[in-house]
Motif scaffolding. Sequence first.
Motif, short mmCIF file in Angstrom:
data_model
loop_
_atom_site.label_atom_id
_atom_site.label_comp_id
_atom_site.label_asym_id
_atom_site.label_seq_id
_atom_site.Cartn_x
_atom_site.Cartn_y
_atom_site.Cartn_z
N GLU B 161 0.74 -1.38 0.02
CA GLU B 161 0.25 0.03 0.25
C GLU B 161 0.95 1.12 0.09
OE1 GLU B 161 -2.78 0.21 2.79
OE2 GLU B 161 -4.03 -2.10 2.28
N VAL B 162 1.76 1.40 1.01
CA VAL B 162 2.95 2.26 0.93
C VAL B 162 3.65 2.44 -0.52
CG1 VAL B 162 5.29 2.54 1.98
CG2 VAL B 162 3.41 2.17 3.21
N GLY B 163 3.86 1.20 -1.25
CA GLY B 163 3.91 1.57 -2.40
C GLY B 163 3.36 2.10 -3.15
N ARG B 164 1.93 1.84 -3.32
CA ARG B 164 0.87 2.03 -4.06
C ARG B 164 0.79 4.05 -3.78
NH1 ARG B 164 -2.51 -2.36 -4.09
NH2 ARG B 164 -2.18 -3.55 -5.67
N ASN B 165 0.67 4.11 -2.71
CA ASN B 165 0.50 5.31 -1.94
C ASN B 165 2.10 6.59 -3.40
OD1 ASN B 165 -0.98 6.75 -1.04
ND2 ASN B 165 -1.02 5.56 0.55
N TYR B 166 3.08 5.25 -2.85
CA TYR B 166 3.96 7.05 -3.37
C TYR B 166 3.88 6.31 -5.02
CZ TYR B 166 4.77 7.92 1.20
OH TYR B 166 5.01 9.05 2.80
N GLY B 167 3.52 5.88 -5.52
CA GLY B 167 3.11 6.38 -7.02
C GLY B 167 4.74 5.07 -7.47
N ALA B 168 4.01 3.52 -7.24
CA ALA B 168 5.45 2.71 -7.78
C ALA B 168 4.11 2.07 -8.96
CB ALA B 168 5.53 1.65 -6.86
N ARG B 172 7.27 -1.09 -11.14
CA ARG B 172 8.53 -0.99 -9.65
C ARG B 172 7.61 -1.33 -9.05
NH1 ARG B 172 11.52 3.38 -11.07
NH2 ARG B 172 11.10 3.63 -8.33
N LYS B 176 11.17 -3.34 -6.46
CA LYS B 176 11.38 -2.17 -5.72
C LYS B 176 9.79 -2.35 -4.04
CE LYS B 176 13.18 0.55 -8.34
NZ LYS B 176 14.96 0.79 -8.43
#
Lengths: 266, 264, 279
Positions: B161-168, B172, B176
């Motif tokens: 979720e964090v990754g999605r939130n930061y636009g990955a 990626r 990542k």
Amino acid sequence: MARQGGKAAAGRAAHPAALSVLSVLALLSLWEWAAGGGWVREAFFPRPSSVVAQFVVLVRDGTLASHLSATLTRVAWAFLVAALPGVAVGLTMGVWRGAREALDPLFAFVYPIPSVLFLPLAAFVLGRGEPARVLTSAVTSFFLVAANTLTGVRQLDRGVLEAAVHYGATGHRLFFKVLLPGSLPWIFTGLRLGLGFALIVVVAVEMVGAEQGLGSLLWLSWQTLKVRDMYVTLLVIGFLGLGATYGLERVRERLLPWQPRVEVRR
Amino acid sequence: MTGAAARQTLRAVRVDARSLAAAGILVAGWEFLPRRGLLNPAYFPPASQVVAALAEGLSAGELLPHVAATVSRLLVAFFLAALPGLGVGVAMGLSGTVRRVADPYVALLYPIPKVALLPLMLILFGVGERAFVLTGALTAFFQIVVNTMDGIRQVDPTLVEVGRNYGATRFRLFWKVVLPAALPGILTGLRLGLGLTLVTVVAVEFAIAKSGLGHVVWGSWQTLTTPRMYAAFVAVGLLGLLLTRGLKRLQDRLLAWQTSVDVW
Amino acid sequence: MAERAGGTLPTARVRAEATEAKVVVRGLSVRYTSSRGTLTALEDISLSVQAGEFCCVVGPSGCGKSTLLRVLAGLIPCAEGEVRIRSDGPQRPLTAMVFQDYALLPWRTVLDNVAFGPENRGVPRAERYRLAREILAKVGLSGFEHAYPHQLSGGMKQRVGIARALANDPEVLLMDEPLAALDAQTRNLMQEELLRIWAEFGKTVVYVTHAIDEAVLLGDRVVVMTARPGRVKAVVPVDLERPRTLEQKGSAHFARLYNEVWQLLREEVSAASREAGGG
């Protein structure tokens, strides 16, 4: 294996297992059709239906039963011979630093040696016979049980130990009421891995030198090129491994209800 | 050197001293019990004879080809299995559909002792390197598949979720976030895979191959040349030690952010 | 444990004569010798707690307040000075501790966790279960006797921790930041619970916390400690009337006491954070 995905999937598909069942049915019918039509060589990949037929034959004439019981007896003995000293040694190493430091290098060296190689050694001590096969099959399981038991004792929460001592658990009470129950989950992991490994080595040992047992049946079916017998035996061994893993897991859940449930494969 | 470092070194030395003492007693017993006739020297030759056999085997080059045979089978089998194993494991970890299609086979084949597949390989490929190596490769393959899949499925969903939130993007996100988070499980799979493959390879050699350390143990057993047998035994032990300890250290270095749990 | 051998060790925790305060600490110092030199955790602590008193100890992180509690509990030997705990019943244990992270035995049910102390003292099974059930009822855990710790919320786990301590019927109840791991609402609820339970059982309590409002609300006195090495900086008597309720937190008197403690603590907290930042 963790199966937290199972619930989410249940919402989508009618039944989460449906796809798995479908996959097996598809592969089996493809295999049946390809082998029947001569697309793959039946000498290597006999039709599933003929394997099932052979399974029935081997069950009926008692071949499978006698080999299976030989293997099961060996696995049971090997497991017993490995588990009891394994737990004892693991606990001793867990509570007694001297034992841990003295045995550590020896165990680190012997543990990765493939168990089959111990067959000559065991035969020197016990003669070529059943006890040597059992002892050989127990070696690696013993290390697995001991290692996991040791880890179980070492991972106990220090705060919980302190509290237990504060509430009067000392000496044998500390051992039987705290150390032992607290490390049981790890002991069980060790037992599960040990049982699996005992099966591995028993089959290997049977392949190189036994008249009875699933491993020897496998070896014989190769030498006499009875491919169907081989597939039947492999299936039986597979289900045996599956049963050992999940069976002990059920026992663990029954015996350790205080643990949050985790599903594991291995 | 600071006091802390000195104390730590001192403690390490003390541990080693105790371990060395234990090992010393063992080796001394192994030397003297057969010499005194308390153990049958035909079966249990004194340690010095085994060391001599090992040294001679390695220097005269008699054992070396067998070591090379075992190591090369091990490595070929492992690398043959690694990529497909990682691929299948990742696919099963990411996609529920792939997992449900492949799960029955993995569940049934994973607990089968892979040595048991040797006869099948012998039928398919004949007695020879291909059958030996493939049996070893199957061992590593299933171990890597299972650990990779579990590693990916155990990735904390909040990280994703964090990754999605930061636009990955999906791509990626995988490289990542998911892959690094699953790395401990994946590396454990590779490590266990290599270790178990050694077990299978040596068992295969013991059973049928005409070279390799497993074969040396078998052959020397049959001819009762016990010093040579134990020399091969020790060589396998050293190889195993090198693999398990070395790879564990490598894993700990690669995953410096993780606290390590040590089991031999 | 230390108390049994009390007579032979002049500096250990001892059972004391019947004439003095419930807990007497005199000239207690605790030092740790490590590779980086000697670290003084507690220096020359003197303190006495009367029977039935609720004594709170506050101080900046790392000031040794937990160490003080562990010395009282006999978990850490006291090398310098003395700790005397008055014993009114020869069979009663001197102390029972409630731990910050609960420290329940995860493989035991609630009932078995609470009965653990009596079990180790050889109290017969029926008797200790009766006792445990009675105390569980009093801390509001009836119906959860057969639950396992992992099935309970943090607040409920700590009720079990408190019940376990009470079931051991100690001379002194020691509490090491028992509410620190709970969320704000649960903490408020539990503060009220503690007031009620203390009133009902009338135990002598030494209560370590870093929350000033908690110390003022619960305590008869608040002992303020200095940054490391921990010394007693001041003792603030709390003359809020009892029985106390959460509503008293809104009173002007409460605010005055809160401020008094905060002013005492303020420079110690910044001293402690300077040290933490510098070292």
